[in-house]
Design a protein around this motif. Structure first.
Motif, PDB file in Angstrom:
ATOM      1  N   GLU A 166      39.168  33.823  39.672  1.00  0.00           N
ATOM      2  CA  GLU A 166      37.812  33.255  39.700  1.00  0.00           C
ATOM      3  C   GLU A 166      37.827  31.796  40.154  1.00  0.00           C
ATOM      4  OE1 GLU A 166      35.244  35.842  36.450  1.00  0.00           O
ATOM      5  OE2 GLU A 166      36.476  34.189  35.719  1.00  0.00           O
ATOM      6  N   ASN A 167      38.952  31.124  39.924  1.00  0.00           N
ATOM      7  CA  ASN A 167      39.077  29.741  40.388  1.00  0.00           C
ATOM      8  C   ASN A 167      39.600  29.659  41.814  1.00  0.00           C
ATOM      9  OD1 ASN A 167      38.150  28.651  37.994  1.00  0.00           O
ATOM     10  ND2 ASN A 167      40.195  28.607  37.069  1.00  0.00           N
ATOM     11  N   GLY A 168      39.576  30.789  42.512  1.00  0.00           N
ATOM     12  CA  GLY A 168      39.952  30.796  43.918  1.00  0.00           C
ATOM     13  C   GLY A 168      41.450  30.808  44.158  1.00  0.00           C
ATOM     14  N   LEU A 212      47.970  44.225  44.286  1.00  0.00           N
ATOM     15  CA  LEU A 212      47.399  42.980  43.777  1.00  0.00           C
ATOM     16  C   LEU A 212      48.364  41.808  44.002  1.00  0.00           C
ATOM     17  CD1 LEU A 212      45.172  41.511  42.180  1.00  0.00           C
ATOM     18  CD2 LEU A 212      46.281  42.265  40.085  1.00  0.00           C
ATOM     19  N   ASN A 213      49.648  42.056  43.752  1.00  0.00           N
ATOM     20  CA  ASN A 213      50.641  40.988  43.906  1.00  0.00           C
ATOM     21  C   ASN A 213      50.784  40.525  45.345  1.00  0.00           C
ATOM     22  OD1 ASN A 213      51.177  40.902  41.227  1.00  0.00           O
ATOM     23  ND2 ASN A 213      53.032  42.134  41.326  1.00  0.00           N
ATOM     24  N   THR A 233      41.483  38.851  49.328  1.00  0.00           N
ATOM     25  CA  THR A 233      41.485  40.232  48.822  1.00  0.00           C
ATOM     26  C   THR A 233      41.785  40.317  47.326  1.00  0.00           C
ATOM     27  OG1 THR A 233      43.817  40.480  49.443  1.00  0.00           O
ATOM     28  CG2 THR A 233      42.182  41.243  51.047  1.00  0.00           C
ATOM     29  N   ALA A 234      42.106  39.175  46.707  1.00  0.00           N
ATOM     30  CA  ALA A 234      42.547  39.197  45.297  1.00  0.00           C
ATOM     31  C   ALA A 234      41.498  39.816  44.372  1.00  0.00           C
ATOM     32  CB  ALA A 234      42.903  37.791  44.837  1.00  0.00           C
ATOM     33  N   LYS A 235      40.243  39.431  44.547  1.00  0.00           N
ATOM     34  CA  LYS A 235      39.205  39.916  43.642  1.00  0.00           C
ATOM     35  C   LYS A 235      39.062  41.434  43.736  1.00  0.00           C
ATOM     36  CE  LYS A 235      34.282  40.097  43.383  1.00  0.00           C
ATOM     37  NZ  LYS A 235      32.980  39.607  43.823  1.00  0.00           N
ATOM     38  N   LYS A 236      39.012  41.931  44.964  1.00  0.00           N
ATOM     39  CA  LYS A 236      38.861  43.375  45.173  1.00  0.00           C
ATOM     40  C   LYS A 236      40.058  44.131  44.565  1.00  0.00           C
ATOM     41  CE  LYS A 236      39.214  46.420  48.997  1.00  0.00           C
ATOM     42  NZ  LYS A 236      40.127  46.120  50.078  1.00  0.00           N
TER      43      LYS A 236
END
Ligand code: HEC
Length: 140
Positions: free
Chosen positions: A56-58, A100-101, A107-110
């Motif tokens: 969430e903090n980018g 995810l890693n 793409t992290a959020k998705k």
């Protein structure tokens, strides 16, 4: 004291996977020892909460600790079984974690939400108690 026991057992019923039988409820509460898997899952929940904040903090998600691989072998409480469906969800979850890693910030959020949806999917077939809490991990 009686009220506290009542509140505790209500809470317990809400957040936990265990389904204490009415008559044995009191005894079970006192004797309740969480399984290896429960302890591991609770740690993983806290870990994913931190990772969520990071995204969430980018930033990129936190590196997934090796110890969570123990999900493949951690001892389950009696009511659960490592059947084919359970193993399927475990494998799927680790595929999600790999994806995810290797996420980018874009793409992290998705990818995070995909992994959390696998937590939810497995829980819907096994342990319903924490589903509402797990849903709160999803990033809007
Ligand atoms: C392969 C299926 C599966 C996956 C994937 C899975 N869980 Fe679980 N989870 C379980 C089972 C089964 C239990 C109950 C373990 C027991 O009682 O021994 C559990 C227990 C828990 C608990 C403990 C509940 C309590 O009694 O306090 C939490 C919290 C939890 N899971 C959160 C998560 C989160 C968050 C994820 C994803 C990051 C996740 N789970 C992924 C099957 C799964």
């Amino acid at each position: 004291m009686k009220n506290i026991m009542l509140i505790l057992s209500l809470l317990f019923a809400l957040i936990s996977c265990e389904k204490p039988k009415e008559k044995e409820q009191k005894e079970e509460m006192i004797m309740y020892v969480p399984s290896e898997m429960t302890v591991l899952m609770r740690e993983m929940f806290e870990f994913q909460e931190k990772s969520k904040k990071q995204i969430e903090n980018g930033q990129l998600p936190l590196g997934f600790p090796e110890k969570f691989k123990e999900i493949h072998s951690a001892e389950l409480s009696d009511q659960f079984e490592r059947d084919a469906s359970f193993k399927g969800f475990t494998n799927l979850y680790f595929q999600d974690i790999e994806r995810l890693n290797s996420s980018t910030k874009e793409t992290a959020k998705k990818n995070f939400n995909l992994a959390i949806n696998t937590c939810i999917a497995c829980h819907n077939t096994t342990c319903h108690g924490p589903v509402t809490r797990i849903k709160k991990l999803l990033i809007k």
